[in-house]
Design a protein around this motif. Structure first.
Motif, PDB file in Angstrom:
ATOM      1  N   HIS A 193     -33.951 -27.137   9.881  1.00 28.15           N
ATOM      2  CA  HIS A 193     -33.491 -25.965  10.633  1.00 28.15           C
ATOM      3  C   HIS A 193     -33.969 -24.656  10.003  1.00 28.15           C
ATOM      4  CE1 HIS A 193     -30.950 -23.710  13.329  1.00 28.15           C
ATOM      5  NE2 HIS A 193     -30.038 -23.406  12.442  1.00 28.15           N
TER       6      HIS A 193
ATOM      7  N   ASP B 119     -25.496 -27.884  12.545  1.00 28.76           N
ATOM      8  CA  ASP B 119     -26.484 -26.997  11.939  1.00 28.76           C
ATOM      9  C   ASP B 119     -25.944 -26.257  10.716  1.00 28.76           C
ATOM     10  OD1 ASP B 119     -27.968 -27.728  14.140  1.00 28.76           O
ATOM     11  OD2 ASP B 119     -28.392 -25.694  14.813  1.00 28.76           O
ATOM     12  N   ASP B 120     -26.882 -25.772   9.915  1.00 31.62           N
ATOM     13  CA  ASP B 120     -26.678 -24.765   8.855  1.00 31.62           C
ATOM     14  C   ASP B 120     -26.155 -25.321   7.536  1.00 31.62           C
ATOM     15  OD1 ASP B 120     -27.424 -23.166  10.955  1.00 31.62           O
ATOM     16  OD2 ASP B 120     -25.617 -21.950  10.997  1.00 31.62           O
TER      17      ASP B 120
ATOM     18  N   HIS C 183     -21.598 -26.580  14.111  1.00 34.07           N
ATOM     19  CA  HIS C 183     -22.013 -26.076  12.802  1.00 34.07           C
ATOM     20  C   HIS C 183     -21.131 -26.661  11.703  1.00 34.07           C
ATOM     21  CE1 HIS C 183     -23.690 -23.155  15.676  1.00 34.07           C
ATOM     22  NE2 HIS C 183     -24.644 -22.998  14.792  1.00 34.07           N
TER      23      HIS C 183
ATOM     24  N   HIS D 204     -33.129 -19.638   7.293  1.00 37.90           N
ATOM     25  CA  HIS D 204     -32.396 -19.312   8.518  1.00 37.90           C
ATOM     26  C   HIS D 204     -32.777 -17.948   9.085  1.00 37.90           C
ATOM     27  CE1 HIS D 204     -29.316 -19.319  11.651  1.00 37.90           C
ATOM     28  NE2 HIS D 204     -29.184 -20.605  11.409  1.00 37.90           N
TER      29      HIS D 204
HETATM   30 ZN   LIG Z   1     -28.374 -22.112  12.508  1.00 35.75          ZN
END
Ligand SMILES: [Zn+2]
Length: 246
Positions: free
Chosen positions: A118, A67-68, A215, A122
């Protein structure tokens, strides 16, 4: 000549060890990708962290998710570690970094990984008014389409903070909601590779496998990934590559 034949056969087996389509570098010494699970495009939701059903995985099977990103300082290192072990993963990218690093996002996709969404900023959807949630989701989809083309098949809520309104909007567009089955807190400060690898094995032992949250935007995760993949290999876990029908 006949005495050479067994050696030749053994060499051929080593070269073919990674299975169809694998390069010779993806031999039995690599963790590898055991199989691909192709999901239909539906408004389904998966993952026990948000009380959704678990993916149809066998015991010991894991789906690796990042993620991210994309983040130029750490995502390339993640790609390299995955390539070295011939592992395919799913990347849940945020819209803002996607627009800042479009070439890197395409590099992730072109390496054979699955790219999903995602959230644009955020921000937690649970803290936004409905209009804000709709705007974030629309901006996220626009960023994905602009950089990668097509319609993204899946969405993971930032902080796994879902809302009924956003879930309904995703379902109406047949976008799958992807939660997780386990994480290893790779966002906590000062996590060493051995700490993260130990935690991964502990959590997997408890869960029996499932969707693993990592991540790629974290330096320490990128640095630990070779150790994490080796731990999976040594633990006998098998990686499943998640895809969606076109
Ligand atoms: Zn995230």
């Amino acid at each position: 000549v006949s005495r050479l034949r067994p050696a030749t056969a053994a060499l051929a087996l080593v070269l073919l060890g990674g299975g169809a389509g694998a390069s010779p570098a993806c031999g039995p010494q690599a963790l590898g990708t055991a199989r691909t699970l192709t999901l239909p495009r539906t408004g389904a939701a998966w993952g026990s962290a948000q009380q959704y059903p678990r993916l149809p995985l066998a015991a010991g099977e894991v789906v690796l998710t990042f993620d991210d990103g994309p983040r130029p300082e750490s995502t390339p290192q993640v790609l390299q570690a995955l390539a070295q072990q011939c592992v395919q993963a799913t990347f849940f990218m945020n819209g803002e970094p996607l627009l800042r690093a479009p070439e890197l996002a395409r590099r992730v996709r072109d390496a054979g990984h699955t790219v999903a969404m995602h959230g644009f900023t955020h921000a937690s959807f649970a803290s936004m008014p409905v209009a804000g949630q709709q705007a974030d989701l629309a901006a996220m989809q626009q960023a994905h389409a602009q950089v990668l083309g097509g319609h993204a098949p899946a969405f993971r809520f930032p902080f796994l903070a879902e809302t009924a309104e956003a879930k309904a909007a995703l379902a109406a567009q047949r976008i799958t909601v992807m939660s997780v089955d386990l994480g290893i807190e790779d966002w906590l400060p000062a996590q060493t590779p051995s700490m993260l690898a130990e935690r991964l094995l502990q959590r997997l032992q408890g869960a029996g496998g499932g969707i693993v949250l990592l991540h790629d935007a974290q330096d320490q995760t990128a640095a630990a990934l070779p150790a994490l993949l080796q731990a999976l290999k040594d633990g006998g876990y098998r990686v499943v590559h998640l895809r969606w029908e076109e």
